[in-house]
Design an enzyme around this catalytic site. Structure first.
Site, mmCIF file in Angstrom:
data_model
loop_
_atom_site.group_PDB
_atom_site.id
_atom_site.type_symbol
_atom_site.label_atom_id
_atom_site.label_comp_id
_atom_site.label_asym_id
_atom_site.label_seq_id
_atom_site.Cartn_x
_atom_site.Cartn_y
_atom_site.Cartn_z
ATOM 1 N N ASP A 77 0.839 -1.206 0.000
ATOM 2 C CA ASP A 77 0.000 0.000 0.000
ATOM 3 C C ASP A 77 0.870 1.250 0.000
ATOM 4 O O ASP A 77 2.076 1.193 0.290
ATOM 5 C CB ASP A 77 -0.899 -0.048 1.249
ATOM 6 C CG ASP A 77 -2.186 0.742 1.108
ATOM 7 O OD1 ASP A 77 -2.313 1.530 0.162
ATOM 8 O OD2 ASP A 77 -3.070 0.566 1.972
ATOM 9 N N ASP A 99 -10.815 2.041 -3.217
ATOM 10 C CA ASP A 99 -11.381 1.833 -1.878
ATOM 11 C C ASP A 99 -12.903 1.900 -1.910
ATOM 12 O O ASP A 99 -13.566 1.601 -0.915
ATOM 13 C CB ASP A 99 -10.849 2.888 -0.909
ATOM 14 C CG ASP A 99 -9.499 2.485 -0.325
ATOM 15 O OD1 ASP A 99 -9.139 1.307 -0.441
ATOM 16 O OD2 ASP A 99 -8.818 3.359 0.232
HETATM 17 C C1 DGJ Z 1 -5.847 1.859 1.940
HETATM 18 C C2 DGJ Z 1 -6.249 0.627 1.167
HETATM 19 O O1 DGJ Z 1 -6.738 0.971 -0.087
HETATM 20 C C3 DGJ Z 1 -7.264 -0.150 1.988
HETATM 21 O O2 DGJ Z 1 -7.723 -1.256 1.267
HETATM 22 C C4 DGJ Z 1 -6.624 -0.558 3.282
HETATM 23 O O3 DGJ Z 1 -5.558 -1.439 3.011
HETATM 24 C C5 DGJ Z 1 -6.135 0.666 4.030
HETATM 25 N N1 DGJ Z 1 -5.285 1.483 3.207
HETATM 26 C C6 DGJ Z 1 -5.384 0.260 5.280
HETATM 27 O O4 DGJ Z 1 -4.827 1.320 5.927
#
Ligand code: DGJ
Length: 701
Positions: free
Chosen positions: A453, A521
């Site tokens: 991430d 997301d």
């Molecule tokens: C952003 C990601 O897109 C989410 O799926 C998740 O992993 C969060 N970060 C966790 O902090």
């Protein structure tokens, strides 16, 4: 037949791809100049074009205006510069001198140097086997001993479109939780720049464009497209003149960031690939998908597993017992890869602390990670772990020990976003720390999958004490790539998902070292139809991670039926992201059925050809279809986004089938002629109401 040939008499090169041709030549003063790009032409036929490359000329224009193969700043060239340098004595212009070329199969490198100054420039071309994609890049080398050369702009390629009466551009825009919103709009006259100054690809724009004359449709018309393989800051500029000329120049970097090339240094830009297709936007997308599968993704032949991810279920509130319960339920549903998301390490009980401290939190996992990993493996699933290696919370042991490791300028605020700062991966010590940390995590715990991430863009991107801090913009991204490459080499079974707060890092550069990307997301199925539509213009379903989550949706609060959520996610790499231990029995039963159905159609979705039948913005109903690589099966997804009084069920015309064959609906047993499905269509038989959906499987009989 694909080939690259040089014609000495015209000093021109002809690149013949599987179905297209591309040509460039040298002008009398040795500058590389564009000749042709489009439907296949032989060398003989191309002679007609070569004789006609004279442009209108007057004393206010460069004679070769808009035709430079890599528009270099200097002389009478007033076009958008693709290559702009300043030499050690302050001279800011380039004069080309041709040195020679190398042809090696389907690769061409044309070598130049500046007429006076110690700069060598190579223009690179490569056509991957079986494609019409032309990969282009630029190599620069300082081969003198004088001071450094400032690189103001070094694009990978300038693509020159053929003259058309009008031009339209397709591209995506968006933001966090709203990535990949497809726009098709007229190309403005003048210069229009798309890009990112964030140090990541970004949610706001994505580094590809498609150009057509305004008449192309999903199934018909010529499309010229270009996509940049880069995950840091980038810019793509379209330049349209009143003379009808249109170019697209693109590469890494951003205005005001001027790295320097010291004596002996070289700089190779990322690939900016171009593709000419006939057959509408659908054919363009299928050609990009085939290229990505055959030449970009590291393990394209694999079927991506059905994944479970804990983020929406637990947030930071991760415990061993909670993860075990989720894993047990996931396995019972048919999940194949269990991913524990954020919250498992350091003092990570919220977004305020812990990033950088990649040791398992012993309050949450008293026996370490092993017992959970073992349990997940025992349940027959692979184990995946979330990491955010490029980041640090100021409230972390890592930051307390190394406050100088983050991007920063002296006497400037260290701006926090999501309460975190960006580690400077251009620093060799930081890169080594990151590799060592991830290598031990993966090696010691038997981790099969990393979700990598990256939750904030750069700011105050300084590097006090460095000889040339501006190099960090490129070197950070290169370092991320190098760490991923090293990890994959050391752990051949490891698979990686690229993520940046959802879809902030989706591009051909990251896809070359990962196996899938987290698309957004936003898991609201209705919004996802639009996001997936934009994503799929260039990138394949095989890499598009899509989860089914709880109702109402975490981001939008919209309610949609579970079946609809499943069907939308099944058009990519299916995952589950809900709090499944709380799902009622009927939902679990339904989930089991849908996962089994997905496993049946997965080879068609992940390895087949996409045909967009009706885009999501159309009158309440959208549909798409995948056809298996061997043509033997097809799967049609139909979604009613909203029921309207006036929308009766209408036949849906299919695409990509064999008109001479017959197809059996695997669920109803009905047999249809391919010709009638193509010419007239299929009644999808959707149930009534909003958010109705269907998955129709067809087998060639
Ligand atoms: C952003 C990601 O897109 C989410 O799926 C998740 O992993 C969060 N970060 C966790 O902090």
């Amino acid at each position: 037949m694909a080939e690259i040939v040089f014609d000495d008499s015209t000093r021109s090169w002809l690149i013949r791809t599987a179905a297209t041709s591309y040509a460039l030549r040298l002008t009398d003063d040795d500058a590389p100049s564009h000749v042709y790009w489009g439907p296949a032409l032989t060398a003989d036929q191309l002679a007609d074009v070569l004789n006609r490359t004279e442009e209108r000329w007057d004393s206010f224009n460069d004679p070769n205006e808009g035709l430079d193969e890599l528009a270099a700043d200097g002389g009478t060239r007033y076009w958008t510069p693709a290559l702009q340098v300043r030499f050690a004595d302050g001279t800011r212009a380039l004069e080309w001198r041709y040195l020679g070329h190398d042809i090696d199969g389907m690769s061409l490198r044309v070598h130049f140097r500046d007429r006076h100054y110690p700069l060598r420039i190579t223009l690179g071309y490569h056509v991957p086997a079986g494609t019409d994609v032309i990969e282009r890049w630029t190599e620069l080398a300082h081969d003198g001993t004088d001071g450094p050369i400032e690189i103001i702009r070094a694009d990978s390629a300038t693509w020159v479109a053929p003259i058309r009466p009008d031009y339209r551009i397709s591209h995506v825009t968006g933001g966090w939780a709203a990535e990949s919103q497809l726009l098709r709009e007229p190309v403005p006259h003048g210069e229009t720049t798309f890009g990112s100054r964030r140090g990541i690809t970004s949610h706001h724009a994505n580094p590809w464009v498609m150009l057509d004359d305004g008449e192309a449709t999903e199934r018909h018309g010529e499309v010229y497209s270009a996509a940049l393989a880069w995950s840091g800051s980038w810019r793509i500029t379209t330049t349209r003149s009143s003379t009808g000329r249109l170019t697209v120049t693109g590469g890494f970097g951003q205005d005001g960031v001027v790295p320097r090339l010291a004596p002996g240094d070289t700089l190779t830009t990322p690939v900016f690939a171009g593709l000419y297709t006939d057959g509408g936007f659908g054919a363009a997308s299928r050609a990009w998908h085939a290229y990505t599968l055959d030449h970009v993704l590291p393990h394209p032949g694999e079927l991506r597993p059905v994944l479970y991810n804990s983020w929406e279920a637990t947030g930071f509130d991760v415990t061993e017992a909670g993860q075990r319960a989720l894993a047990e339920m996931a396995a019972a549903l048919g999940v194949e890869l269990f991913v524990m998301d954020d919250g498992w390490f350091g003092a990570r009980s919220g977004d305020h602390a812990g990033l950088g401290d990649w040791q398992v939190n012993r309050d949450k996992f008293p026996g370490g990670l092993e017992p959970l990993v073992r349990e997940v493996h025992r349940l027959g699933m692979k184990f995946g772990l979330w990491v955010e290696p490029e980041m640090v919370n100021p409230d972390s042991d890592l930051y307390r020990a190394h406050p100088d490791w983050v991007l920063h300028h002296p006497h400037r605020t260290r701006s926090e976003l999501r309460r975190q700062l960006v580690l400077n991966f251009a620093r060799p010590d930081v890169a080594e720390w990151a590799f060592g940390t991830l290598d031990s995590l993966v090696g010691e715990h038997g981790i099969d999958f990393l979700k990598w991430d990256m939750n904030r863009p750069f700011s105050e991107a300084g590097w006090p004490g460095a000889v040339d801090p501006d190099t960090l913009w490129v070197e950070h991204t290169r370092s991320v790539y190098a760490i991923m490459d090293r990890l994959r080499a050391r752990h051949p079974g490891l698979r990686i998902e690229a993520c940046s707060g959802g879809g902030g890092r989706i591009d051909l550069g990251v896809l070359a070292r990962t196996d899938q990307v987290w698309t957004s997301d936003n898991t609201d199925a209705l919004d996802r139809l639009v996001i997936q539509h934009g994503y799929g213009q260039v990138y394949p379903a095989r890499a598009m991670s899509a989860w089914v989550t709880d109702d109402p949706n975490f981001v939008t609060r919209r309610s949609t039926p579970l079946r609809f959520r499943f069907h939308v996610a099944m058009a990519g790499v299916l995952g589950i992201g809900g709090d499944i231990v709380k799902w009622p029995e009927e939902d679990l039963v339904h989930a089991r059925e849908q996962i089994a159905l997905y496993k049946d159609i997965r080879p068609i979705v992940q390895h087949g050809r996409l045909h967009r039948l009706v885009p999501p913005a159309t009158d309440g109903l959208s549909a798409l279809q995948y056809v298996a690589a061997d043509g033997g099966r097809a799967v049609v997804f139909v979604f009613r986004q909203a029921a309207h009084f006036h929308t009766r069920e209408r036949p849906l015309r299919l695409d990509g089938l064999d008109p001479a064959a017959r197809y059996r609906d695997e669920d109803t047993g009905k047999v249809w002629h391919g010709a009638s499905l193509l010419a007239h269509g299929l009644f999808p038989g959707l149930p009534d109401g909003d958010f109705a959906s269907a998955v129709i499987r067809l087998t060639k009989v």
